[in-house]
Design an enzyme around this catalytic site. Structure first.
Site, PDB file in Angstrom:
ATOM      1  N   TRP A 190      48.154  34.293  48.881  1.00  0.00           N
ATOM      2  CA  TRP A 190      47.438  34.745  47.679  1.00  0.00           C
ATOM      3  C   TRP A 190      48.322  35.788  46.987  1.00  0.00           C
ATOM      4  CZ3 TRP A 190      43.950  39.451  47.599  1.00  0.00           C
ATOM      5  CH2 TRP A 190      43.302  39.585  46.370  1.00  0.00           C
ATOM      6  N   ASP A 271      42.660  38.364  56.749  1.00  0.00           N
ATOM      7  CA  ASP A 271      42.007  38.397  55.449  1.00  0.00           C
ATOM      8  C   ASP A 271      40.963  37.276  55.469  1.00  0.00           C
ATOM      9  OD1 ASP A 271      41.193  38.358  52.851  1.00  0.00           O
ATOM     10  OD2 ASP A 271      43.178  38.072  51.970  1.00  0.00           O
ATOM     11  N   LYS A 307      33.028  34.963  47.327  1.00  0.00           N
ATOM     12  CA  LYS A 307      32.877  33.504  47.283  1.00  0.00           C
ATOM     13  C   LYS A 307      31.617  33.038  48.007  1.00  0.00           C
ATOM     14  CE  LYS A 307      37.072  34.206  45.976  1.00  0.00           C
ATOM     15  NZ  LYS A 307      38.171  33.588  45.336  1.00  0.00           N
TER      16      LYS A 307
HETATM   17  N1  PGU Z   1      41.895  37.356  49.802  1.00  0.00           N
HETATM   18  C1  PGU Z   1      42.095  36.088  49.429  1.00  0.00           C
HETATM   19  C2  PGU Z   1      42.845  35.172  50.342  1.00  0.00           C
HETATM   20  C3  PGU Z   1      41.599  35.638  48.207  1.00  0.00           C
HETATM   21  O1  PGU Z   1      41.794  34.375  47.858  1.00  0.00           O
HETATM   22  C4  PGU Z   1      40.911  36.521  47.366  1.00  0.00           C
HETATM   23  C5  PGU Z   1      40.399  36.100  46.027  1.00  0.00           C
HETATM   24  C6  PGU Z   1      40.713  37.822  47.823  1.00  0.00           C
HETATM   25  C7  PGU Z   1      41.229  38.209  49.055  1.00  0.00           C
HETATM   26  C8  PGU Z   1      40.007  38.885  47.059  1.00  0.00           C
HETATM   27  O2  PGU Z   1      38.832  38.610  46.490  1.00  0.00           O
HETATM   28  P1  PGU Z   1      37.800  39.754  46.130  1.00  0.00           P
HETATM   29  O3  PGU Z   1      37.055  39.241  44.960  1.00  0.00           O
HETATM   30  O4  PGU Z   1      38.559  40.982  45.861  1.00  0.00           O
HETATM   31  O5  PGU Z   1      36.941  39.883  47.329  1.00  0.00           O
HETATM   32  N2  PGU Z   1      41.158  35.159  45.369  1.00  0.00           N
HETATM   33  C9  PGU Z   1      40.648  34.390  44.254  1.00  0.00           C
HETATM   34  C10 PGU Z   1      40.002  35.245  43.170  1.00  0.00           C
HETATM   35  C11 PGU Z   1      40.813  35.698  42.033  1.00  0.00           C
HETATM   36  C12 PGU Z   1      41.781  36.783  42.419  1.00  0.00           C
HETATM   37  O6  PGU Z   1      42.976  36.468  42.474  1.00  0.00           O
HETATM   38  O7  PGU Z   1      41.332  37.919  42.680  1.00  0.00           O
HETATM   39  C13 PGU Z   1      41.708  33.427  43.800  1.00  0.00           C
HETATM   40  O8  PGU Z   1      41.460  32.696  42.840  1.00  0.00           O
HETATM   41  O9  PGU Z   1      42.758  33.339  44.435  1.00  0.00           O
END
Ligand code: PGU
Length: 462
Positions: A190, A271, A307
Site C-alpha cells: 500500500w 497491518d 472497510k
Molecule cells: N492499510 C492498508 C493495507 C490499506 O489498504 C489501507 C487503506 C489502510 C491501511 C488505511 O486505511 P484507514 O482508512 O486509514 O484505516 N487503503 C485504501 C484506502 C485509501 C487510502 O489509500 O487511504 C486503498 O484504497 O488502498
C-alpha cells in the site's frame, strides 16, 4: 484587491494629511512596494511596522513551496469526480459500493448510532488511549477473547486515527525506542506505508513479494529477503487481503514466515485493514496474526474499521502491541499515550462507540457478520463475472485465472503504467497506475465494459 487590503492594514488613523498623501499614489496604481517606501520614507516607526507586514504579504514567505503531486490513490477520486463521461468508473480507492455503485452505510452502523442517540451520550474528551470499551472489544476481535495474550493482559491497545494513524503511532514508537531499526515492507505494498515511515524517520527497505511472471507470490524471494534483513528488524505484513496484489501466503507459508522471523529475532508488524473482507470470516482473516501470537511472539498490529464496518470517515482503528508480560504492556501503553498526546491529544469518540456497540452486542455482532459476508460475497461475484467476461472477450489464449486466485477488495491486473493510463484516458476507468483495480467499486452491470477496457489496454498498449 491586494492594495485595498493593504491600505486598511496600513492606515488605521494616522493624520489627515497622511491619508491625503496616500490616496493619489494608490489611484495611480502604485505597487505595494512603492506604498511601503512611501511609508518608510516619510512616516515614523509605528507605521513602518505595519508596512513591513504589507511587504511580507507581497513576496510570500512560502514562495519556495512547490506544488505537491496528487496522491496516487486519493487523487484518483478527485480526477474521477471531474470526469463527466457517462461510463466513468471509479476503481481507484478501496471503498465498498453497492451494486448501484453507491456508498454503503451498514444497517448495524445505523442501529448502533440510534442506540447512541437514545442514550444521549456526551461529547467530552476521551482519555488519550481512547474509549475503554472500544479498546477491549477491538483486541478481542483481533486475537479472540479467550486468547492468552488477552487473558494475561499482555496487549497494549490504544485507539488510533484509523489504520493510517495507528501505523503512524507505531512508527513513532519504533523511531523513539528502536533507533536505527529498519522496517522491511513488501514490494509492492500500500503506497502510504512508505510515506508513513518516511515521515516518522524510520528507515525501511523492501522484501520481494510479487512475482510478475506467475502473477503470484514470490515466496522464495520473500523468505530470502526476510532472512537477509538485519536481526531485530520489523517485518511489515498484511494480515490478510494483501494490498495491492490480493495475494496472501497459504497457512503453510505463514508458518514458514513465522519460523524465519523467530529465527532472526525480527518483530512482526501486522497491518490488518481488511479483517472479514478477505474470506468473509473475521476469525479466518485473523488467523495469521493469531498464529504469531500463539507462538508467544511480541508483535505489533494496526487495525482499521474503514472497510469492514464501512467507517472510512470516522477514522477508527487501533494499535495493539503484544508484549511478553503484562508489566511491559503497561509501560508500552504509557509511552504510546505519551506519543499520541502532542500529535492529536486524544482520538474521536463517534466511531469508537459504533464499534463497541456493534462488536460488544451479540445481536448486532451477528448482523454485522451477515452484512460483511454480503459485501465480501458481492465482491467475489463481480470477480467471477469479470473473469468470465475476460475469457469470453479475449481470444488470445491469455490465462486470466490469477484474478480468481486473488482475494479481498482488489485485483492486481498486471497492467503497466501506460496501459493503466489508457484505461483512464480512453475508457474513463479510474484506477491506480500500478494496475490495481478495486472490485469493491465494480457492479455486475459494468463487468463487460471493464473487460473490454482491459483487453484493449493489455493488447493494444505496450
Ligand atoms: N492499510 C492498508 C493495507 C490499506 O489498504 C489501507 C487503506 C489502510 C491501511 C488505511 O486505511 P484507514 O482508512 O486509514 O484505516 N487503503 C485504501 C484506502 C485509501 C487510502 O489509500 O487511504 C486503498 O484504497 O488502498
Amino acid at each position: 484587491m491586494a492594495s485595498s487590503a493593504m491600505i486598511s492594514l496600513a492606515s488605521p488613523s494616522p493624520s489627515l494629511s497622511l491619508k491625503d498623501k496616500l490616496k493619489p499614489k494608490l489611484k495611480l496604481g502604485a505597487s505595494v512596494n512603492q506604498t511601503s517606501l512611501f511609508f518608510k520614507d516619510s512616516v515614523k516607526t509605528k507605521l513602518f511596522t505595519r508596512t513591513t507586514m504589507a511587504v511580507a504579504a507581497d513576496v510570500s514567505r512560502f514562495e519556495n513551496i512547490t506544488m505537491a503531486p496528487p496522491d496516487p490513490i486519493l487523487g484518483v477520486s478527485e480526477a474521477f469526480r471531474a470526469d463527466t463521461h457517462e461510463m466513468k468508473l471509479n476503481l481507484g480507492v478501496g471503498a465498498y459500493r453497492t451494486e448501484d455503485l453507491q456508498p454503503y452505510v451498514l444497517n448495524v452502523v445505523k442501529k448502533a448510532e440510534n442506540l447512541m442517540l437514545e442514550r444521549g451520550e456526551n461529547k467530552e474528551y476521551l482519555p488519550i488511549e481512547g474509549l475503554a470499551a472500544f479498546n477491549k472489544v477491538t483486541a478481542e476481535l483481533l486475537f479472540g477473547a479467550e486468547n492468552s495474550v488477552i487473558l494475561q493482559h499482555r496487549v497494549a491497545t490504544v485507539q488510533g486515527l484509523s489504520g493510517t494513524g495507528s501505523l503512524r503511532l507505531a512508527a513513532a514508537l519504533i523511531e523513539r525506542y528502536f533507533p536505527g531499526a529498519k522496517v522491511i515492507i513488501s514490494s509492492p505494498t500500500w503506497g502510504n506505508h512508505k510515506n508513513i515511515f518516511n515521515d516518522a524517520r524510520v528507515p525501511w527497505s523492501e522484501y520481494r513479494y510479487y512475482d510478475p511472471n506467475t502473477v503470484g507470490l514470490d515466496f522464495d524471494g520473500m523468505i530470502a529477503d526476510v532472512k537477509a534483513a538485519p536481526e531485530g528488524s520489523f517485518v511489515l505484513l498484511h494480515g490478510c487481503a494483501h494490498n495491492p496484489t490480493g495475494i496472501d501466503p497459504t497457512p503453510e507459508q505463514w508458518k514458514i514466515i513465522a519460523d524465519v522471523i523467530q529465527e532472526k529475532k525480527h518483530i512482526p508488524f501486522f497491518d490488518v485493514a481488511y479483517q472479514g473482507f478477505a474470506s468473509g470470516s473475521l476469525d479466518e482473516d485473523a488467523s495469521s496474526v493469531r498464529l504469531f501470537a500463539d507462538r508467544g511472539m511480541e508483535i505489533l498490529v494496526a487495525q482499521s474499521y474503514s472497510k469492514n464496518l464501512g467507517l472510512y470517515a470516522e477514522r477508527i482503528g487501533a494499535i495493539n502491541v503484544v508484549c511478553s508480560t503484562a508489566d511491559t504492556a503497561a509501560r508500552v501503553k504509557s509511552q504510546l499515550k505519551r506519543l499520541a498526546r502532542p500529535m492529536y491529544s486524544n482520538p474521536p469518540v463517534h466511531g469508537a462507540r459504533i464499534v463497541s456497540n456493534v462488536v460488544g452486542n451479540p445481536e448486532l455482532f451477528r448482523e454485522w457478520k451477515e452484512e460483511m459476508e454480503l459485501m465480501a460475497g458481492r465482491i467475489k461475484s463481480v470477480r467471477q463475472k469479470l473473469y468470465d467476461s475476460l475469457c469470453a472477450k479475449d481470444k488470445s489464449g491469455k490465462d486470466w485465472s490469477f484474478i480468481l486466485q486473488q482475494i479481498g477488495m482488489f485485483s492486481f491486473t498486471g497492467l503497466n503504467k501506460a496501459q493503466s493510463e489508457n484505461m483512464t484516458n480512453k475508457w474513463h476507468v479510474y484506477m491506480t497506475k500500478d494496475g490495481r483495480i478495486s472490485l469493491a467499486g465494480l457492479s455486475s452491470a459494468k463487468c463487460e465494459y471493464l473487460a473490454d477496457a482491459i483487453v484493449d489496454s493489455y493488447h493494444n498498449v505496450s
